[in-house]
Each structure stands twice: as C-alpha cells, then as structure tokens.
Design a protein around this motif. Structure first.
Motif, PDB file in Angstrom:
ATOM      1  N   THR A   1       0.815  -1.224   0.000  1.00  0.00           N
ATOM      2  CA  THR A   1       0.000   0.000   0.000  1.00  0.00           C
ATOM      3  C   THR A   1       0.844   1.267   0.000  1.00  0.00           C
ATOM      4  OG1 THR A   1      -0.140  -0.093   2.423  1.00  0.00           O
ATOM      5  CG2 THR A   1      -1.939  -1.124   1.186  1.00  0.00           C
ATOM      6  N   GLY A   2       2.070   1.191  -0.481  1.00  0.00           N
ATOM      7  CA  GLY A   2       2.946   2.350  -0.494  1.00  0.00           C
ATOM      8  C   GLY A   2       2.697   3.263  -1.683  1.00  0.00           C
ATOM      9  N   ALA A   3       3.755   3.934  -2.155  1.00  0.00           N
ATOM     10  CA  ALA A   3       3.615   4.918  -3.228  1.00  0.00           C
ATOM     11  C   ALA A   3       2.991   4.307  -4.469  1.00  0.00           C
ATOM     12  CB  ALA A   3       4.977   5.516  -3.559  1.00  0.00           C
ATOM     13  N   GLY A   4       3.436   3.098  -4.842  1.00  0.00           N
ATOM     14  CA  GLY A   4       2.885   2.435  -6.017  1.00  0.00           C
ATOM     15  C   GLY A   4       1.569   1.756  -5.736  1.00  0.00           C
ATOM     16  N   GLY A   5       1.552   0.843  -4.765  1.00  0.00           N
ATOM     17  CA  GLY A   5       0.360   0.058  -4.474  1.00  0.00           C
ATOM     18  C   GLY A   5      -0.794   0.880  -3.949  1.00  0.00           C
ATOM     19  N   GLY A   6      -0.519   1.829  -3.061  1.00  0.00           N
ATOM     20  CA  GLY A   6      -1.576   2.663  -2.498  1.00  0.00           C
ATOM     21  C   GLY A   6      -2.193   3.571  -3.537  1.00  0.00           C
TER      22      GLY A   6
ATOM     23  N   CYS B   1      -1.296  -7.358  -8.745  1.00  0.00           N
ATOM     24  CA  CYS B   1      -0.295  -6.293  -8.877  1.00  0.00           C
ATOM     25  C   CYS B   1       0.622  -6.340  -7.657  1.00  0.00           C
ATOM     26  CB  CYS B   1      -0.961  -4.931  -8.986  1.00  0.00           C
ATOM     27  SG  CYS B   1      -2.140  -4.794 -10.360  1.00  0.00           S
ATOM     28  N   VAL B   2       1.910  -6.451  -7.889  1.00  0.00           N
ATOM     29  CA  VAL B   2       2.875  -6.609  -6.805  1.00  0.00           C
ATOM     30  C   VAL B   2       3.565  -5.270  -6.553  1.00  0.00           C
ATOM     31  CG1 VAL B   2       4.870  -7.910  -5.972  1.00  0.00           C
ATOM     32  CG2 VAL B   2       3.212  -9.009  -7.504  1.00  0.00           C
ATOM     33  N   ALA B   3       3.454  -4.781  -5.324  1.00  0.00           N
ATOM     34  CA  ALA B   3       4.022  -3.474  -4.969  1.00  0.00           C
ATOM     35  C   ALA B   3       4.615  -3.544  -3.570  1.00  0.00           C
ATOM     36  CB  ALA B   3       2.951  -2.385  -5.058  1.00  0.00           C
ATOM     37  N   GLY B   4       5.524  -4.491  -3.380  1.00  0.00           N
ATOM     38  CA  GLY B   4       6.094  -4.731  -2.061  1.00  0.00           C
ATOM     39  C   GLY B   4       7.483  -4.175  -1.849  1.00  0.00           C
TER      40      GLY B   4
ATOM     41  N   THR C   1       6.423   3.061   2.718  1.00  0.00           N
ATOM     42  CA  THR C   1       7.501   3.995   3.030  1.00  0.00           C
ATOM     43  C   THR C   1       7.113   5.434   2.732  1.00  0.00           C
ATOM     44  OG1 THR C   1       9.016   2.158   2.622  1.00  0.00           O
ATOM     45  CG2 THR C   1      10.008   4.318   2.766  1.00  0.00           C
ATOM     46  N   THR C   2       5.880   5.678   2.223  1.00  0.00           N
ATOM     47  CA  THR C   2       5.425   7.072   2.129  1.00  0.00           C
ATOM     48  C   THR C   2       5.171   7.657   3.509  1.00  0.00           C
ATOM     49  OG1 THR C   2       3.049   6.540   1.914  1.00  0.00           O
ATOM     50  CG2 THR C   2       4.344   6.671  -0.117  1.00  0.00           C
ATOM     51  N   THR C   3       5.169   6.826   4.541  1.00  0.00           N
ATOM     52  CA  THR C   3       5.145   7.345   5.914  1.00  0.00           C
ATOM     53  C   THR C   3       6.511   7.914   6.284  1.00  0.00           C
ATOM     54  OG1 THR C   3       3.514   5.682   6.533  1.00  0.00           O
ATOM     55  CG2 THR C   3       4.731   6.727   8.327  1.00  0.00           C
ATOM     56  N   HIS C   4       7.564   7.210   5.897  1.00  0.00           N
ATOM     57  CA  HIS C   4       8.931   7.533   6.328  1.00  0.00           C
ATOM     58  C   HIS C   4       9.637   8.523   5.399  1.00  0.00           C
ATOM     59  CE1 HIS C   4      13.186   6.887   7.270  1.00  0.00           C
ATOM     60  NE2 HIS C   4      13.377   6.380   6.075  1.00  0.00           N
TER      61      HIS C   4
END
Length: 523
Positions: free
Chosen positions: A18-23, A266-269, A93-96
């Motif tokens: 759920t980061g920059a790509g997946g979210g 879709c893989v966004a890990g 990592t959009t948190t960090h």
C-alpha cells in the motif's frame, strides 16, 4: 461504506502493498469503479499514532523481518540484518519518506544511449521517455501537492538550508532552492500546511506531507470499491494450467493461511519483497519463479549512490528544526563524463536526531574524535548525496532457504557491491559537499558512509525486449498477462532523483491502462 470481498471473488484486483505504487494504484482503480483488495503486511497508523522519537518510531514502523546481506557495500558490514530502511505499515515507506519529488531528466530515460556501454554495468534504455511521462507527472504533482509546481509556493528555508545555500552559491552553484516537496506549503490545498516541526522520517503528525496512509487509501475506501486487509503477509502467488495467476495465498493477522482469488495481481512490495515473492512463488511450470523466463527477477538492484556530509560551525545551526529535506543543490545532476563518471547527483539537506547521528555518523567508531563530533551536534549542518548508481546483474535479491522468516518462508538476501562509477561519483560528491561547508567557515567536516537504503530500485525492471527485464512499459510482466509490478522494482535505471514521484506517476498511468484493458476484455 468500506468494501468487504469474499475470498472466492475472482473478479477483484489484488494489490500487494500500500505504499507509493500500491496505495496510489488501489485508489486510482477504486475511483474507476474497479473492485480492489489490498494486502498489507503491516498495521495501520495515522498521524495521531506517529511518535516523534527516532528509536521508538523505528520500532513502530520499520520492516524488521529477517533479511541477510552480502557484497562489499558498507551496509553489509555495518547493518547486516538491515539492508533497507523501509516501512511495514499501511502507506508503506510514504510514511517515512522526506517528501522530495523530482522528475527524471530527459537523458536519464535512455542511459544506454546517452552513457554508452559501461564495463560491468547492465544498462538498458527505458521503453518510455520524458515526453510520454510528462502528463502523468503533471497528475502526480497535482495529487501530491508538490511545491514549486502548479503555482504552489516553495517551503521556507530553515537554518540547515541557509547554510547550504550560502555555501553552494559561494562555490559557484546556481540551482539552489528549497526543493520540490510533496508537503503542503500553504493553506490552499486539502492538507494542513507544514508546521516546520521536523521528524519528517517518523511520520508527519500534521498530515502535511503526502502519504498514501491518509490520502490515497482512505479516498479509495470511500468509494466502496477498496478493501484493505492489514497485517496480511503474502506468501505465494498461484496460477492455473495456462500460466495465468488466479489467487494469492497469505498469512492473516492471526497467522492463518488464507487464499484470495483474483482477476489480476499487482505486486508493490518494494524492490526487496517483490522479487522475493516472485521467486518464492516458483512452481513446476515456473521453476525459476514467476515472470522469470529472462532470469532477471531480483537482478539489477539499485539503491542510489548515497552518503552524507556534515559540517561543524562556530555558532549554532540547529539543523533539526524545520522540514528535513527542504533544500537542494541540482548543479551536479547533469550528464558530464569529464567528472570521471556517468550520471549525476543531487545534494539535499538532511538532519538526523542525536541518537541516529550516534548510530550513523561512523558506525562502530568510538573515541575522542567521534565523541567531540557529537558534542558539536547543535552547531552542525548536514546534507545527503543522491546519485545514479549503475545497475549490475550481480547486485541482486535472492531467497535464502537456510534463513526462513517467521512464517517459514525463505527470507531475502540482498547482495550489492559498488560499481567503480558509483565510487567515483560518491567521492566527487563528498568533495563538493565539504567544499560547500568550508566556503562558509566550517571548522570540521564529516563525510559519512551510506545508511541502509530507502531508495530501493530495480529487481523487476522494465524492458522493451523480454530477455532484458521482467515487465513491459505498463509494468505488465512479459510472461504472465494478468500479473503486474507496481513499485520501484520496475525501474530500468535509478536516475539522480528521489524516486517516489516517478513511482506515483507510473502507478496512475498503470491504473489507466489496466482499467482500459479490463473494459475491452483483454484482462
């Protein structure tokens, strides 16, 4: 109403991460009326949960699952179990991240053409270019509220920036400003404006910094088309006898194995977990892992040429006050092989708190020289190097069956060794960083070795020819039509810029493509 889908619902798009790509992808698809299940290995934390304490925040957010390292890079010796500093939480990592949002330069889309063949490097051109990406960058900048774009003002400069600016102009640099940042700089947007609190890496307690945790994910959920399942660690992607993916097996929050059917996966890990998952999904039909007919899954791992320079001055700087990375020198980001290397680098303001400074200044060192540096902390200014490193086939993520994780799955091993081009670039940047601080009266300067990486790139790279990479120009795997890569692992090269803006732009573009293909029945 938040969606809830049945495990047997084979009409959903499953997004892993759920980061920059997946979210971003999850929200974009949900807004188009497409049913989405997002599986996130970490928990959910919002601004009120973030902790303005470096070590405690690190314990709350960091991905601390078992990992091993190899290669000659400093990180393998200094932080052997922590090759990367990424987040295990909704929002990834959009948190960090610090918020720096820079477009690739035109020449960086075609490194093989523009740099020529570099011994030991596995360079290819991207199958896309700056002109094709420009409208998607526009959309990403608008979505993220990037400063100095769309009439949004830049952030103010803190003391750390003012020292950088004065030194940079003194040595002749001209491309110096507070950067293009995905941080709200005034009250015109839909997020609170930046309050200059610092602690950007620990999660923005004001919500001023763009993060999928509190922008894309709740927006997607509000459509009624997105279900996010937190604390769900994906173990394997499954396929049918025709080689199309059909479902995803994961361990839920209670550690129970579950399998979610899927129309598309879709893989966004991130660039470590994504290839690891493809390799761990090996089967009789795909004995080397999914989407790996080229043998390129896990290869060409990049982490940017990094390092830091700190300067000590005779008066207080208090570099920790204000936005962490609102300051950049871009004069060295161009292509100029006469410097002794291809590619370029950025110099960006950086500050670490005293505990992290003690850990990262020169790992393992002690004694008077080290302790007197820490004594000078209040008088320090700091900058970070971000440069284009060379993709190498031997820099790769593999799976370590002898070191299983908490679920019994082979854990990832990250092997990385610097390319001579990387070393030449880092040394040049160290010198220029020291020159900047000396030009404004620094009494001491400290070139600092690279930290565990936050810019993890490559490992499932995009290529025109299937033999050269893992995915096509849409992030669709060459081997399996309904399997996509949606994160920084699809990068064909690293460029000199912080990668998040490009990841988001690619995700918006990919969502548009997936929706169109679903509508016409191709997917």
């Amino acid at each position: 109403m938040v969606a809830k889908y049945d495990l047997t619902d084979a009409s959903v798009v499953v997004i892993i991460g759920t980061g920059a790509g997946g979210g971003t992808l999850a929200n974009e698809l949900a807004q188009k009326g497409i049913k989405v299940v997002s599986l996130e290995a970490g928990g959910r934390y919002l601004p009120e949960d973030y902790i303005n304490d470096e070590w405690e925040s690190f314990g709350q957010l960091a991905w601390l699952d078992k990992r091993t390292t190899s290669g000659d890079w400093r990180v393998a010796h200094d932080f052997s179990g922590l090759p990367a500093w990424i987040v295990k939480a909704v929002g990834g990592t959009t948190t960090h991240w610090a918020g720096a949002s820079l477009r690739f330069q035109d020449h960086e889309w075609k490194p093989l053409t523009n740099y020529g063949r570099v011994d030991g490097a596995n360079l290819i051109d991207w199958p896309i270019d700056g002109a094709e990406m420009a409208p998607w960058y526009d959309l990403a900048e608008e979505k993220m509220g990037v400063t100095r774009t769309g009439n949004r003002p830049g952030l103010p400069g803190n003391n750390n920036y003012k020292v950088l600016e004065k030194g940079a102009t003194a040595v002749g640099y001209t491309m110096v400003h507070t950067g293009r940042m995905a941080i709200q700089s005034d009250d015109s947007g839909n997020r609170t404006s930046c309050q200059q609190t610092g602690f950007c890496f620990q999660g923005c307690k004001w919500g001023a910094k763009w993060s999928t945790a509190y922008t894309e994910i709740p927006d997607g959920e509000a459509t009624g088309n997105l279900e996010v399942r937190e604390r769900c660690h994906v173990a394997k992607i499954n396929h049918d006898s025709d080689g199309k993916v059909t479902s995803v097996t994961y361990f839920d929050a209670e550690g129970v194995s579950q399998t979610q059917a899927a129309r598309i996966v879709c893989v966004a890990g991130n660039s470590i977990e994504s290839p690891r998952l493809l390799l761990n999904s090996a089967s009789e039909m795909f004995p080397d892992g999914l989407a790996n007919s080229s043998g390129q899954v896990g290869r060409n791992y990049m982490r940017h040429v990094t390092g830091s320079v700190y300067g000590v001055f005779d008066k207080p700087v208090k570099m920790w006050r204000g936005t962490t990375m609102a300051g950049i020198v871009q004069d060295e980001a161009h292509l100029d092989p006469s410097r002794g290397f291809v590619g370029g680098y950025e110099l960006e303001t950086l500050s670490l708190g005293l505990p992290f400074m003690a850990a990262f200044l020169d790992p393992g060192k002690w004694g008077r020289e080290f302790t007197t540096a820490l004594d000078s902390y209040e008088n320090m200014a700091g900058m970070w190097i971000v440069g284009e490193d060379m993709p190498q086939e031997t820099n790769r993520v593999t799976v370590n069956k002898d070191q299983p994780d908490q679920f019994g799955l082979p854990s990832p091993n990250v092997n990385f060794s610097d390319h001579p081009n990387d070393v030449a670039m880092r040394n040049h940047a160290y010198q220029r960083g020291q020159d900047i601080y000396k030009a404004v009266g620094a009494t001491r300067v400290f070139p600092t070795p690279p930290y565990p990486s936050t810019h993890n790139l490559g490992t499932n790279r995009m290529s025109e020819n299937p033999r050269d990479g893992v995915v096509n120009k849409w992030g669709q795997t060459h081997d399996i039509t309904n399997l996509f890569i949606s994160d920084g692992s699809q990068f064909a090269s690293g460029a000199a810029e912080n990668p998040t803006l490009t990841i988001v732009a690619l995700a918006i573009r990919q969502a548009d493509h997936i929706a169109a293909e679903m509508a016409n029945g191709s997917l």
